[in-house]
Every structure is written in structure tokens, then in C-alpha cells.
Motif scaffolding. Sequence first.
Motif, mmCIF file in Angstrom:
data_model
loop_
_atom_site.group_PDB
_atom_site.id
_atom_site.type_symbol
_atom_site.label_atom_id
_atom_site.label_comp_id
_atom_site.label_asym_id
_atom_site.label_seq_id
_atom_site.Cartn_x
_atom_site.Cartn_y
_atom_site.Cartn_z
ATOM 1 N N GLN A 70 -1.731 -36.409 -45.579
ATOM 2 C CA GLN A 70 -2.061 -35.326 -44.736
ATOM 3 C C GLN A 70 -2.988 -33.884 -44.718
ATOM 4 O O GLN A 70 -3.940 -33.990 -44.432
ATOM 5 N N HIS A 71 -2.646 -33.532 -45.797
ATOM 6 C CA HIS A 71 -3.129 -32.174 -46.351
ATOM 7 C C HIS A 71 -4.467 -32.632 -46.625
ATOM 8 O O HIS A 71 -5.180 -31.680 -46.888
ATOM 9 N N TRP A 72 -4.484 -34.154 -47.190
ATOM 10 C CA TRP A 72 -5.718 -34.479 -47.991
ATOM 11 C C TRP A 72 -6.839 -34.876 -46.992
ATOM 12 O O TRP A 72 -8.395 -34.618 -47.220
ATOM 13 N N LYS A 73 -6.013 -35.415 -45.738
ATOM 14 C CA LYS A 73 -6.994 -36.001 -44.197
ATOM 15 C C LYS A 73 -7.649 -34.462 -44.406
ATOM 16 O O LYS A 73 -8.856 -34.991 -43.134
ATOM 17 N N ASN A 74 -6.602 -33.110 -43.854
ATOM 18 C CA ASN A 74 -7.361 -32.263 -43.012
ATOM 19 C C ASN A 74 -9.014 -31.965 -44.192
ATOM 20 O O ASN A 74 -9.781 -31.607 -43.208
ATOM 21 N N ILE A 75 -9.171 -31.533 -45.461
ATOM 22 C CA ILE A 75 -9.714 -31.888 -45.606
ATOM 23 C C ILE A 75 -11.423 -32.679 -45.859
ATOM 24 O O ILE A 75 -11.947 -32.433 -45.562
ATOM 25 N N TRP A 76 -10.908 -33.769 -46.056
ATOM 26 C CA TRP A 76 -11.923 -34.799 -46.059
ATOM 27 C C TRP A 76 -12.870 -34.916 -45.241
ATOM 28 O O TRP A 76 -13.698 -35.311 -44.972
ATOM 29 N N LEU A 77 -11.745 -34.637 -43.109
ATOM 30 C CA LEU A 77 -12.421 -34.202 -42.179
ATOM 31 C C LEU A 77 -13.212 -33.811 -41.958
ATOM 32 O O LEU A 77 -13.810 -33.730 -41.701
ATOM 33 N N SER A 78 -12.877 -32.830 -42.955
ATOM 34 C CA SER A 78 -14.226 -31.339 -42.773
ATOM 35 C C SER A 78 -15.391 -31.576 -43.694
ATOM 36 O O SER A 78 -16.336 -30.489 -43.587
ATOM 37 N N LEU A 79 -15.382 -32.255 -44.932
ATOM 38 C CA LEU A 79 -16.406 -32.354 -45.213
ATOM 39 C C LEU A 79 -17.330 -33.394 -45.029
ATOM 40 O O LEU A 79 -17.391 -34.448 -44.614
ATOM 41 N N PRO A 80 -18.722 -33.344 -45.683
ATOM 42 C CA PRO A 80 -19.569 -33.898 -45.289
ATOM 43 C C PRO A 80 -19.873 -34.953 -46.974
ATOM 44 O O PRO A 80 -19.146 -35.232 -47.524
ATOM 45 N N ALA A 81 -20.560 -36.296 -45.979
ATOM 46 C CA ALA A 81 -20.247 -37.267 -47.638
ATOM 47 C C ALA A 81 -20.523 -36.603 -48.743
ATOM 48 O O ALA A 81 -21.430 -36.441 -49.024
ATOM 49 N N GLN B 93 -19.449 -36.376 -53.432
ATOM 50 C CA GLN B 93 -19.231 -36.018 -54.556
ATOM 51 C C GLN B 93 -17.086 -35.524 -54.055
ATOM 52 O O GLN B 93 -17.056 -36.474 -54.548
ATOM 53 N N GLU B 94 -17.173 -34.907 -53.826
ATOM 54 C CA GLU B 94 -15.995 -33.882 -53.650
ATOM 55 C C GLU B 94 -15.335 -34.481 -52.458
ATOM 56 O O GLU B 94 -14.461 -35.027 -52.693
ATOM 57 N N ALA B 95 -15.913 -35.436 -51.300
ATOM 58 C CA ALA B 95 -15.738 -36.298 -50.708
ATOM 59 C C ALA B 95 -14.932 -37.560 -51.250
ATOM 60 O O ALA B 95 -13.857 -38.311 -51.381
ATOM 61 N N ALA B 96 -15.763 -38.028 -52.269
ATOM 62 C CA ALA B 96 -15.255 -39.127 -52.801
ATOM 63 C C ALA B 96 -14.537 -38.882 -53.628
ATOM 64 O O ALA B 96 -12.919 -40.007 -53.271
ATOM 65 N N TYR B 97 -13.539 -37.689 -54.325
ATOM 66 C CA TYR B 97 -12.772 -37.791 -55.313
ATOM 67 C C TYR B 97 -11.464 -37.863 -54.391
ATOM 68 O O TYR B 97 -10.655 -38.283 -54.633
ATOM 69 N N LEU B 98 -11.670 -36.795 -53.032
ATOM 70 C CA LEU B 98 -10.837 -36.765 -51.853
ATOM 71 C C LEU B 98 -10.328 -38.050 -52.116
ATOM 72 O O LEU B 98 -8.871 -38.162 -51.609
ATOM 73 N N GLU B 99 -11.332 -38.754 -51.636
ATOM 74 C CA GLU B 99 -10.536 -40.314 -50.989
ATOM 75 C C GLU B 99 -9.525 -40.893 -52.285
ATOM 76 O O GLU B 99 -8.667 -41.777 -51.705
ATOM 77 N N GLN B 100 -10.177 -40.777 -53.121
ATOM 78 C CA GLN B 100 -8.977 -41.630 -54.390
ATOM 79 C C GLN B 100 -8.062 -41.530 -54.357
ATOM 80 O O GLN B 100 -7.300 -41.801 -54.418
ATOM 81 N N GLY B 101 -7.599 -40.114 -54.217
ATOM 82 C CA GLY B 101 -6.101 -39.073 -54.524
ATOM 83 C C GLY B 101 -5.574 -40.415 -53.198
ATOM 84 O O GLY B 101 -4.621 -40.473 -52.989
ATOM 85 N N ILE B 102 -6.622 -40.092 -51.656
ATOM 86 C CA ILE B 102 -6.010 -40.423 -50.377
ATOM 87 C C ILE B 102 -5.308 -41.743 -50.636
ATOM 88 O O ILE B 102 -4.485 -42.477 -50.393
ATOM 89 N N ARG B 103 -6.312 -42.343 -51.356
ATOM 90 C CA ARG B 103 -5.948 -43.964 -51.177
ATOM 91 C C ARG B 103 -4.884 -44.446 -52.648
ATOM 92 O O ARG B 103 -3.466 -45.805 -52.344
#
Length: 405
Positions: free
Chosen positions: A248-259, A261-271
Motif C-alpha cells: 500500500q505504501h509503495w502503491k501510493n508512490i507508484w501511482l504518482s510516478l510516470p513510467a 526507471q524509478e517506477a520500475a524499481y518500485l514495481e519490483q518491490g511491490i511484486r
Amino acid sequence: MIWALLLLLVPLLGFLIKPVFFRGNVQVISQSEENLHLYQERCSELKNSDLDESTREALQLELDREFLASADEQQHSDVDVGGKNRWLLALSLFAATLAATFLMYQHWGAANEIRATELLRKSSEAQLSVPEREELLSRLALAASKNPDEIEWDYLRARLLNAEGDFAQAAAVFADILVALPEEAVADRATAMTMLAQAQFFAADQQVETQHYELIQQALQLMPDNRQAMGLAGIFAFELQHYNDAIQHWKNIWLSLPAGQEAAYLEQGIRRAAERLTQQGEAVDLSWLQRPEIKVLVDISVAAKAAAQAQDTVFVLAKAVSGPAMPLAAQRLTVADLPQVITLSDAQAMMPGMNLSSYDQVTLVARVSKSGQPVAQAGDWQVEKTPVSNKEPALIKLVISELVQ
């Protein structure tokens, strides 16, 4: 600054030395005058005495000798005091004034703060040497002790300690800052809590403790949009095996980021967090990780094309139905490019947190701008379609055909 103080001491030196060379016409009763007055009185007494002539002459001769001896002694004394002693006094006063001025400037002046500011400015332009970093730390500590009401000095010192890897000391300073901050300073307290939690985490060799997570949660209560706090909260929750909270914490950041590298790293942590939950037998919905895209066919009517030039700018925008006026996604074309199929997505966001993923319903606008500006003006041609889902699977056709009055 110190040169200015030394320059001001020049007239003071002149003021102190002037009496050595120039003495005013002041009437002073010297010791010689006192001796002369006493000599005359004793001579008068001796003259009026009943002594015989020979005795009076002997005593008078003795008085004359005493007077001459005292006059000679006083003359030498006046020369010594008047010259040498006045010079010593003037130079002693000047030296004392100079020393007092320097010491008071060091204690109450801004020399330390000025030097600290110079080192901070230099550090922003180039890497400081080890002695310079040590000097900066000591000067920041001194500035903080001299100015307890100016928390900025402590904050700068704590940030520098963090950068130097002295996390325990940095945590101690951030803790002091948090105590000193008033309750109404919400943003500053949230920042201090975040930095304190981070410093404590690194000071503990990156071993998360419950109090670290509790502290970062307090920071998020004060500033829910603090991205740094959200990122740390996700890390702490993951390490404490609170995987749903981490997502949930990382989702809030991911939704605010454009596509990117930063969003990709965050997506790895979420998965990774989702995998841990799956291993525990819990189902996780990650469909929201599919970024919204809207495919649009942009065309122009015969009337609009006849009124436009081939090089005129065409803006295609997606705006929130209920929200700020700033576009969530935008693409720029020309009339000569039409018709054309384009894709609006988070990659075209104009600022962080303002993208298609943030709003479920949007308004699509296609406009021929005669002025080249995105804001509609009289004489432009446009078309709007609303509401449109940010996950609309079908191709949407926009035909520019309406004249802006």
C-alpha cells in the motif's frame, strides 16, 4: 570583516597617542610648585624667628640645599613620566582594546557563521577535503550552540553527519531537533521524523525495529504525501513482514510516478511483497500495476481544416473530470499530421502525481490553436469528450469541428 574592525582601530590609536605629543594649556599644580610654596613658608618662618644670625644663616643654607635637591629630583621624574610612561600607557590601552575587540567579535560576532556558510557553498560546488569537512561540522555545532533558536544549523549538521556515515550522531541531533520544534510546525516535524527514522535505521545496521516503523507512520499522519516517508514506510513494513502495508505504501508512490526507471524499481518491490503473500496463501490483486492508456484517433472536419493552416498547432489533452485544470497527459501535433492515432498515458504527465493513473474519469480535448498556446482562445477549433475511463479499451475518435467563440 576583521579587516574592517582593524581599520576602525586606526582612529582609536590616534586618539590614544595624541596626548603623548600634544598637551593642552591646562594649569596643573605640580609637586615642584608645592615644594616651592613650602620652601617660601619655611623661609618666612625662619626670618621671623628669634634665632641668632649665624643659626638662621645655617638653617637657611640647609633649606636652600633641600629645595635644590627636590627640584632636581622632580625634574628627572617629570621627564620619565611625561615621556616614557605616557607612551607605555597609550600602547597598553591600544593593545588591550585590540584584544578585547577581537575576543568579543569571536564570541558575539558572525565570523563562525560566515565561515560555515562559505564551506557549505563550497560543498555544493565541489567535494570538501577531510579537514574542511571536520571544520564545517565543528562550526555548525558552534553555530547551533550560539543560536539555539535557529534550528537550521542543527539540521544542516545532522544532514552532514548522515552524509558522513555517522548515523548514530545524526540520529541524536535529529531527535534534539524534533524536541525543539513546536507542535504547529507540522511539515518540519514530519521531515524531522522521517530523517530521524532513516538515521536510526542505518545506525542499527539496516535492521528495522518496530519503533522505526511507528515513527515513520507518525510522519505520514502529519504529511500523507511525503514521498520519502512513504518509501521508508514501505521498506520498514516489508522488513517487519507487513507485506500488505508495504504494498500500500509503495502503491501510493507508484501511482504518482510516470513510467520510468524509478517506477520500475518500485514495481519490483511491490511484486516481491506480493510473492511473499502468495506463499502465505493470500491472493493479491496487482491489476492496478497495468498503467492506464487511452488510444485516440484525432481528425479534423472540412470546415475546421479550411480555416486552419497546415502548420497550426494541435493539442490533444486529457484532464480530470473533477480535479485540477492542469492536463494529466498531453501531446502536440500539427494540422498537417491529421488524421492520426495517438496514445495518452502516464508517460506524458506534466508533473509528478498528476497523471492518468491518479483519476479514473477524464475529459479528452483536441484543439487547433491559432496562437500556439494550449489555452482556448476565440478563433480556435476544438472538440471535447467526457467522461472517459482512464482504462477505456476501445479506440476513441475525436473530430475537431467546433469553433471557439
